[in-house]
Scaffold this active site. Structure first.
Site, short mmCIF file in Angstrom:
data_model
loop_
_atom_site.label_atom_id
_atom_site.label_comp_id
_atom_site.label_asym_id
_atom_site.label_seq_id
_atom_site.Cartn_x
_atom_site.Cartn_y
_atom_site.Cartn_z
CG ASP A 32 -9.72 -2.10 3.33
OD1 ASP A 32 -10.33 -1.47 2.44
OD2 ASP A 32 -8.94 -1.56 4.13
CG HIS A 43 -11.11 1.26 4.40
ND1 HIS A 43 -9.75 1.11 4.28
CD2 HIS A 43 -11.33 2.62 4.39
CE1 HIS A 43 -9.17 2.30 4.18
NE2 HIS A 43 -10.11 3.22 4.26
CB SER A 47 -7.68 5.07 5.52
OG SER A 47 -7.87 4.88 4.15
O1 9J3 Z 1 -8.15 7.41 3.91
C1 9J3 Z 1 -8.75 6.59 3.21
O2 9J3 Z 1 -9.86 6.10 3.53
C2 9J3 Z 1 -8.11 6.27 1.89
C3 9J3 Z 1 -8.97 5.44 1.03
C4 9J3 Z 1 -9.49 6.21 -0.12
O3 9J3 Z 1 -10.43 6.95 -0.02
O4 9J3 Z 1 -8.83 6.02 -1.28
C5 9J3 Z 1 -9.43 6.54 -2.46
C6 9J3 Z 1 -8.60 7.60 -3.04
#
Ligand code: 9J3
Ligand code: ZN
Length: 316
Positions: free
Chosen positions: A231, A263, A185
């Site tokens: 995702d 995700h 992510s």
């Molecule tokens: O590191 C992640 O899971 C990024 C996804 C996320 O929380 O985006 C919202 C700002």
């Protein structure tokens, strides 16, 4: 279970890491090069035995791979680990180093892996022993704060690699010219940032990556982007796919979209993520063309693969 940094064991130095003996002694090598020179002059090079070519790649580690070996929950090497306290490092939040226990197989390439937003190293811990047992030193890291953004995570991945190769007690086991980055992510977005900053990296694997920057034409590191069809946090249509498409067309690059996955697929052990990550790291960190068979021809859609894109054959 996570250990509190203050109670985690202090890193103990592993057994000394003098380079292993070369396969052939000096006399044998002198004979081999003399034989090669004679063969070249006489035009016999095509007659040299296959054995004479077996050691052409000095970075190959472990036995010839099979589908079973790259899908297995553990690879060829027994693995040890060392906890690195956040109190003893700068530029990132500490972590855990997983490494092949043996000192008999020379140095290994190394990979740093960042968790995602609000996550800690425990969220990507399964990748530590999974990848290390295939023949890599793997550093799963904590970030300075769990809210750090991708650009910060990119800098932290590089700080972790610098610690690993320059300060850690396993530094003698690592070939510091063969390094890679991975992350989940925002950590995946961070691995794109790290590759953009440090072109000497040999492989990058962003896992369900998230980043506000959609364009990565600056990257020259072979990059495997893993997306998940389900995702809804970093939808592939606005993250993984444009990231992949924006990489230079001349680059060794691939896009693996997991089928029926969310995700959070990279947060638990996943055979599809593991087998293509192992193949990508072996192919580009170790230059190990024995793994090209798993990447080329491109994998077909299946129960676990929604889509796979990439160039084939690879050029670097
Ligand atoms: O590191 C992640 O899971 C990024 C996804 C996320 O929380 O985006 C919202 C700002
Ligand atoms: Zn950009």
């Amino acid at each position: 279970m996570q250990q509190h940094p203050l109670t985690a064991p202090v890193s103990t130095a592993p057994v000394s890491t003098t380079p292993p003996p070369r396969r052939a002694g000096r006399r044998a090598r002198r004979f081999a090069s003399a034989a090669a020179a004679i063969a070249a002059v006489v035009g016999l090079s095509t007659l040299t035995s296959p054995g004479a070519h077996a050691a052409d790649n000095p970075y190959e580690r472990g036995p010839a791979p099979t589908t079973a070996s790259i899908e297995a929950s553990r690879g060829y090497y027994a693995v040890s680990d060392i906890s690195v306290s956040s109190l003893l490092v700068t530029g990132f939040g500490g972590g855990t180093i997983y490494y092949p226990t043996t000192t008999a197989d020379g140095t290994f390439g190394a990979v740093a892996i960042s968790p995602g937003y609000t996550g800690t190293q425990s969220s990507i811990a399964w990748l530590g022993p999974r990848l290390a047992s295939q023949g890599f030193v793997v550093f799963t890291i904590d970030t300075l704060t769990t809210l750090d953004q991708p650009d910060s995570r990119g800098r932290q991945l590089l700080a972790a690699l610098d610690y690993l190769t320059q300060r850690s007690s396993v530094r003698g086991r690592i070939d510091s010219s063969r390094l890679g980055v991975m992350g989940h992510s925002m950590g995946g977005g961070g691995s794109l940032e790290a590759a953009k900053t440090r072109p000497s990296l040999q492989a990058a694997i962003p896992l369900t990556p998230w980043n506000l920057d959609k364009t990565w034409p600056e990257i020259s590191t072979p990059t495997l982007i893993v997306g998940a069809d389900g995702d809804s946090i970093a939808p592939v249509s606005s993250h993984a796919e444009p990231f992949y498409t924006s990489l230079p067309a001349s680059l060794d690059r691939a896009y693996l979209e997991l089928n029926n996955a969310s995700h959070f697929a990279p947060n638990t052990s996943d055979t599809t993520i593991a087998k293509y990550s192992v193949s990508w790291l072996k192919r580009f960190i170790d230059n190990d063309t024995r793994y090209e068979q798993f990447l080329c021809p491109l994998p077909r859609p299946s129960l676990t693969i929604e889509e796979y894109r990439g160039n084939c054959p690879h050029t670097s």
